[in-house]
Design an enzyme around this catalytic site. Structure first.
Site, short mmCIF file in Angstrom:
data_model
loop_
_atom_site.label_atom_id
_atom_site.label_comp_id
_atom_site.label_asym_id
_atom_site.label_seq_id
_atom_site.Cartn_x
_atom_site.Cartn_y
_atom_site.Cartn_z
N GLU A 46 0.86 -1.20 0.00
CA GLU A 46 0.00 0.00 0.00
C GLU A 46 0.89 1.25 0.00
OE1 GLU A 46 -1.58 0.74 3.95
OE2 GLU A 46 -3.35 1.79 3.15
N ASN A 109 -6.82 6.40 -1.79
CA ASN A 109 -5.78 5.42 -1.49
C ASN A 109 -6.02 4.27 -2.49
OD1 ASN A 109 -4.07 3.51 -0.40
ND2 ASN A 109 -4.62 3.96 1.72
N GLU A 152 -6.01 8.61 7.78
CA GLU A 152 -6.41 8.37 6.38
C GLU A 152 -7.70 9.10 6.03
OE1 GLU A 152 -5.92 4.49 4.51
OE2 GLU A 152 -4.80 3.88 6.28
N CYS A 178 -4.92 -2.95 2.85
CA CYS A 178 -4.67 -2.88 4.28
C CYS A 178 -5.90 -3.13 5.15
CB CYS A 178 -4.00 -1.55 4.64
SG CYS A 178 -3.25 -1.62 6.28
N1 CDT Z 1 -3.07 1.45 6.59
C1 CDT Z 1 -4.05 0.85 7.30
O1 CDT Z 1 -5.14 0.64 6.81
N2 CDT Z 1 -3.79 0.54 8.58
C2 CDT Z 1 -4.74 -0.04 9.47
C3 CDT Z 1 -4.46 0.32 10.88
C4 CDT Z 1 -5.15 1.50 11.29
S1 CDT Z 1 -4.88 1.81 13.00
C5 CDT Z 1 -5.93 3.04 13.33
C6 CDT Z 1 -4.76 -1.57 9.44
O2 CDT Z 1 -5.85 -2.12 9.49
O3 CDT Z 1 -3.72 -2.19 9.44
#
Ligand code: CDT
Length: 326
Positions: A46, A109, A152, A178
């Site tokens: 990502e 994203n 995000e 992600c």
């Molecule tokens: N980049 C991403 O989506 N990260 C999230 C963690 C967010 S923590 C508030 C994940 O699910 O890994």
């Protein structure tokens, strides 16, 4: 046997001041290594082209727009597309997309699938955006720069392309990003379209915290990796699909990101696993026919799925998806 040789090209940290050209050189090196191993499809993380900037709550649009691509390929990313065509290798890449096609700026994203001729054949925009819009909804420790910060929702609009599945490179290919992997609907939406390989790039903190009210405590250190693999292995098994998880990891701008990149079979087993927190390529021969074991058996949706009952459960609980909150 319908074989697709797939690579997960895990990335170590990307520094804030690392240029696109430098990052692209790292990606090219892994692409060439994968091509030497006869890989058909190499998968990157990502937001692979920059540091994970959503960890910061940046005010200036001029500043955060520097992390976004106005076009893909653009001058700095063109070498990736040219090299893919030369080596006849496909790729999946995550990046921050600035879309001005409607006359106004929209930011997503995003990930793309590029085929062996260097052409974009599919685009996906992240649906499950985690984190916060600004500091007002962030707990006390996070305000002072807690490691699990994620903004995000400040930068990105909700993905508006759904969860399509593309026929490319002889396979049914799907993408998610992600946080999407934690939601069973992500995999099911693609499972219902007979997906055979789901690619999921991620930037996930190596530190997991739990918040009850205003109190935040850290969770045991193994739990984050457990949830990472649990989500993707369940998605693979319950939808009879290969899943490729690709991390950006290591200590990035003082924040620890987890590794654990992996390739998972339709039986839900990890068949390849990264063992570093650096740039590392792992490879697996994915037999697409293996998807048929589940798709034609235990998870034959047409035969066994109880969609009528799911509607009744929705009516009884009154739970539908609310509009995205701040
Ligand atoms: N980049 C991403 O989506 N990260 C999230 C963690 C967010 S923590 C508030 C994940 O699910 O890994």
């Amino acid at each position: 046997m319908r074989k697709l040789r797939v690579a997960a090209a895990q990335m170590g940290p990307v520094a804030k001041d690392e240029s696109r050209a430098e990052v692209v050189q790292r990606l090219l090196k892994m692409m060439r290594g994968a091509a030497e191993m006869g890989v058909d499809l190499v998968c990157y993380p990502e937001l692979a082209l920059t540091t994970f900037f959503p960890r910061w709550c940046i005010d200036s649009k001029d500043e955060f727009d520097l992390y976004f691509e106005r076009e893909l390929p653009g001058p700095e990313t063109r070498p990736l597309f040219d090299e893919a065509a030369r080596l006849k290798i496909g790729f999946y890449l995550g990046y921050a997309e600035l879309d001005v096609s409607s006359g106004e700026k929209k930011r997503f994203n995003t990930t793309v699938i590029v085929d062996k001729a260097g052409r974009i054949v599919g685009k996906y925009r992240k649906v499950h955006l985690p984190g916060h819009k600004d500091l007002s909804t962030v707990g006390g420790t996070a305000k002072s720069g807690h490691v699990v910060n994620n903004f995000e929702r400040r930068y990105f609009e909700l993905g508006d392309l759904g969860f399509p599945v593309w026929r490319a490179m002889g396979a049914n290919l799907g993408m998610c990003i992600c946080n999407d992997r934690r939601w069973p609907e992500t995999f099911r939406a693609m499972g219902l379209r007979d997906v055979e390989v789901v690619m999921c790039g991620y930037n996930t903190s190596a530190v997991s915290a739990r918040r009850i009210g205003n109190r935040e405590t850290l969770l045991p250190s193994h739990i984050g990796m457990f949830h990472n693999h649990l989500s993707m292995q369940a998605g693979a098994y319950q939808n009879s699909t290969w899943v490729v998880g690709i991390a950006k990891c290591g200590r990035e701008e003082g924040h620890d990101l987890m590794g654990g990149s992996c390739i998972i079979s339709p039986q839900g087993e990890i068949v390849a696993l990264a063992h570093t927190l650096e740039d590392e390529v792992i490879v697996a021969d994915c037999d697409l026919d293996e998807c048929e074991i589940g798709k034609g058996g235990m998870f034959n949706f047409d035969r066994y799925r109880r969609i009528e009952h799911y509607r009744i459960i929705t009516e009884q609980t009154g739970r539908t998806s609310p509009p995205a909150a701040g």
